[in-house]
Write an enzyme that holds these catalytic residues in place. Sequence first.
Site, PDB file in Angstrom:
ATOM      1  N   THR A  64      18.179   7.239 -13.960  1.00  0.00           N
ATOM      2  CA  THR A  64      17.335   7.398 -12.776  1.00  0.00           C
ATOM      3  C   THR A  64      15.950   7.899 -13.174  1.00  0.00           C
ATOM      4  OG1 THR A  64      17.288   8.241 -10.507  1.00  0.00           O
ATOM      5  CG2 THR A  64      18.213   9.727 -12.161  1.00  0.00           C
ATOM      6  N   LYS A  68      13.959   4.829 -16.006  1.00  0.00           N
ATOM      7  CA  LYS A  68      14.465   3.456 -15.853  1.00  0.00           C
ATOM      8  C   LYS A  68      13.737   2.424 -16.734  1.00  0.00           C
ATOM      9  CE  LYS A  68      16.282   4.051 -11.183  1.00  0.00           C
ATOM     10  NZ  LYS A  68      16.309   3.572  -9.800  1.00  0.00           N
ATOM     11  N   ASP A 104      20.132  -1.801  -8.553  1.00  0.00           N
ATOM     12  CA  ASP A 104      19.326  -1.403  -7.386  1.00  0.00           C
ATOM     13  C   ASP A 104      19.026  -2.630  -6.518  1.00  0.00           C
ATOM     14  OD1 ASP A 104      19.109   1.332  -7.836  1.00  0.00           O
ATOM     15  OD2 ASP A 104      17.291   1.139  -9.051  1.00  0.00           O
ATOM     16  N   ALA A 130       4.519   0.878  -4.978  1.00  0.00           N
ATOM     17  CA  ALA A 130       4.548  -0.213  -5.953  1.00  0.00           C
ATOM     18  C   ALA A 130       5.107   0.244  -7.300  1.00  0.00           C
ATOM     19  CB  ALA A 130       3.140  -0.772  -6.125  1.00  0.00           C
ATOM     20  N   GLY A 132       8.829   1.683  -9.557  1.00  0.00           N
ATOM     21  CA  GLY A 132      10.060   1.060 -10.061  1.00  0.00           C
ATOM     22  C   GLY A 132      10.975   0.574  -8.945  1.00  0.00           C
ATOM     23  N   ALA A 133      11.151   1.389  -7.895  1.00  0.00           N
ATOM     24  CA  ALA A 133      12.034   0.973  -6.802  1.00  0.00           C
ATOM     25  C   ALA A 133      11.435  -0.216  -6.068  1.00  0.00           C
ATOM     26  CB  ALA A 133      12.249   2.145  -5.842  1.00  0.00           C
TER      27      ALA A 133
HETATM   28  P1  NAP Z   1       7.818   5.634  -8.767  1.00  0.00           P
HETATM   29  O1  NAP Z   1       8.066   4.586  -9.798  1.00  0.00           O
HETATM   30  O2  NAP Z   1       7.238   6.942  -9.155  1.00  0.00           O
HETATM   31  O3  NAP Z   1       6.845   4.950  -7.639  1.00  0.00           O
HETATM   32  C1  NAP Z   1       6.463   5.648  -6.499  1.00  0.00           C
HETATM   33  C2  NAP Z   1       5.449   4.837  -5.694  1.00  0.00           C
HETATM   34  O4  NAP Z   1       5.116   5.617  -4.537  1.00  0.00           O
HETATM   35  C3  NAP Z   1       4.155   4.549  -6.409  1.00  0.00           C
HETATM   36  O5  NAP Z   1       3.603   3.341  -5.952  1.00  0.00           O
HETATM   37  C4  NAP Z   1       3.297   5.742  -5.982  1.00  0.00           C
HETATM   38  O6  NAP Z   1       1.926   5.471  -5.999  1.00  0.00           O
HETATM   39  C5  NAP Z   1       3.717   5.891  -4.552  1.00  0.00           C
HETATM   40  N1  NAP Z   1       3.441   7.238  -4.056  1.00  0.00           N
HETATM   41  C6  NAP Z   1       3.863   8.411  -4.591  1.00  0.00           C
HETATM   42  N2  NAP Z   1       3.443   9.433  -3.847  1.00  0.00           N
HETATM   43  C7  NAP Z   1       2.723   8.899  -2.818  1.00  0.00           C
HETATM   44  C8  NAP Z   1       1.997   9.446  -1.719  1.00  0.00           C
HETATM   45  N3  NAP Z   1       1.934  10.773  -1.536  1.00  0.00           N
HETATM   46  N4  NAP Z   1       1.366   8.602  -0.877  1.00  0.00           N
HETATM   47  C9  NAP Z   1       1.421   7.263  -1.065  1.00  0.00           C
HETATM   48  N5  NAP Z   1       2.082   6.679  -2.106  1.00  0.00           N
HETATM   49  C10 NAP Z   1       2.725   7.488  -2.957  1.00  0.00           C
HETATM   50  O7  NAP Z   1       9.148   5.989  -7.972  1.00  0.00           O
HETATM   51  P2  NAP Z   1      10.369   4.991  -7.673  1.00  0.00           P
HETATM   52  O8  NAP Z   1      11.360   5.055  -8.773  1.00  0.00           O
HETATM   53  O9  NAP Z   1       9.797   3.668  -7.317  1.00  0.00           O
HETATM   54  O10 NAP Z   1      11.045   5.709  -6.405  1.00  0.00           O
HETATM   55  C11 NAP Z   1      10.419   5.699  -5.133  1.00  0.00           C
HETATM   56  C12 NAP Z   1      11.371   6.313  -4.100  1.00  0.00           C
HETATM   57  O11 NAP Z   1      12.509   5.486  -3.934  1.00  0.00           O
HETATM   58  C13 NAP Z   1      11.910   7.696  -4.514  1.00  0.00           C
HETATM   59  O12 NAP Z   1      11.951   8.510  -3.374  1.00  0.00           O
HETATM   60  C14 NAP Z   1      13.315   7.403  -5.001  1.00  0.00           C
HETATM   61  O13 NAP Z   1      14.183   8.512  -4.831  1.00  0.00           O
HETATM   62  C15 NAP Z   1      13.681   6.271  -4.046  1.00  0.00           C
HETATM   63  N6  NAP Z   1      14.776   5.422  -4.587  1.00  0.00           N
HETATM   64  C16 NAP Z   1      15.901   5.310  -3.838  1.00  0.00           C
HETATM   65  C17 NAP Z   1      16.933   4.503  -4.286  1.00  0.00           C
HETATM   66  C18 NAP Z   1      18.178   4.393  -3.451  1.00  0.00           C
HETATM   67  O14 NAP Z   1      19.213   3.968  -3.982  1.00  0.00           O
HETATM   68  N7  NAP Z   1      18.123   4.713  -2.178  1.00  0.00           N
HETATM   69  C19 NAP Z   1      16.828   3.807  -5.505  1.00  0.00           C
HETATM   70  C20 NAP Z   1      15.640   3.941  -6.242  1.00  0.00           C
HETATM   71  C21 NAP Z   1      14.623   4.758  -5.760  1.00  0.00           C
HETATM   72  P3  NAP Z   1       0.942   6.097  -7.121  1.00  0.00           P
HETATM   73  O15 NAP Z   1       1.035   5.156  -8.289  1.00  0.00           O
HETATM   74  O16 NAP Z   1      -0.370   6.084  -6.451  1.00  0.00           O
HETATM   75  O17 NAP Z   1       1.457   7.481  -7.440  1.00  0.00           O
END
Ligand code: NAP
Length: 269
Positions: A64, A68, A104, A130, A132-133
């Site tokens: 996680t 990833k 995922d 934009a 990983g998720a």
């Molecule tokens: P990540 O790779 O860090 O990407 C996060 C994204 O959100 C980036 O585009 C980031 O933009 C943006 N962001 C962060 N803070 C922000 C804010 N305050 N305002 C606007 N945009 C913001 O994270 P991820 O792995 O994709 O995970 C994203 C979410 O999905 C997490 O909450 C994670 O727990 C959840 N998730 C859930 C599952 C599930 O099974 N339900 C699976 C995977 C992930 P910047 O580049 O500008 O920071």
Amino acid sequence: MNRLPGRLVLLGHPVAHSLSPTFQNAALQRAELPLTYEAFDIEPRRLAEAVARLRAIAAAGNVTVPHKEAFAAHCDRLTPIAERVGAVNTFWTEDDVLVGDNTDVGGFVEAVSDAFGASRAWRKVALLGAGGAAAAVAAAVERWPACQLSVWSRTAQRGQRLKARFPETVVAARVEAALDGADLVVNATPLGLHAGDELPAPVHLLPPRSCVYDLTYGQLETAWILAARAAGHPAVDGLGMLIHQGALAFERWFGIAPDRKAMWASVRS
Ligand code: NAP
């Protein structure tokens, strides 16, 4: 059934909050498998060392945030979907070969289908975030014929990186443009994880009758989910995706289906 792994683990940083041990251990018990699913907090600089140890004992498990993408680089073989997403959330070893997969994508598809109906033909998905998720969601949208994907990212570069991997994606300059005409709106930012977070998008901008899927989840439903529902939108949080990706991972590790009802019951209790 597949040969049992040496150990079954979750690697992340942090991992203490994770629900995966709860529902994976419930599924292991129901299947009477003599293994415990253990979460390990691994700092990014120690990932290579952790992978080497796990490889030596033919471990299997999940990966996680924030590992990833980095974990994918350690694998000997990636499944086509892990290759497509560029990230691994599930792994196992097969004759000394470390295999990386991504459940995922399937987890998201199953969760959306559970939440809003399996027969829905989505026309436009608005994706907020934009990272990983979001890449897993983009790979899922590719499975939906004739569905357009529009992404809004606060960091333009991140949106362009997603588009480089998924060229059909439209990167919107403003959140209004991403949402315009969408029938499914997905939050793939961490906004909502903490009380007091701003909303991923203002609820009044959601197109009429659009459905809302929020990848975040917690003890309580997020303010965005509650506000969207109050405005008449079907809206659910990411718990369903979490359970489904975990169930698909269990199938990869053991070659048998877990008891999904037992997994749900363990997180609800
Ligand atoms: P990540 O790779 O860090 O990407 C996060 C994204 O959100 C980036 O585009 C980031 O933009 C943006 N962001 C962060 N803070 C922000 C804010 N305050 N305002 C606007 N945009 C913001 O994270 P991820 O792995 O994709 O995970 C994203 C979410 O999905 C997490 O909450 C994670 O727990 C959840 N998730 C859930 C599952 C599930 O099974 N339900 C699976 C995977 C992930 P910047 O580049 O500008 O920071």
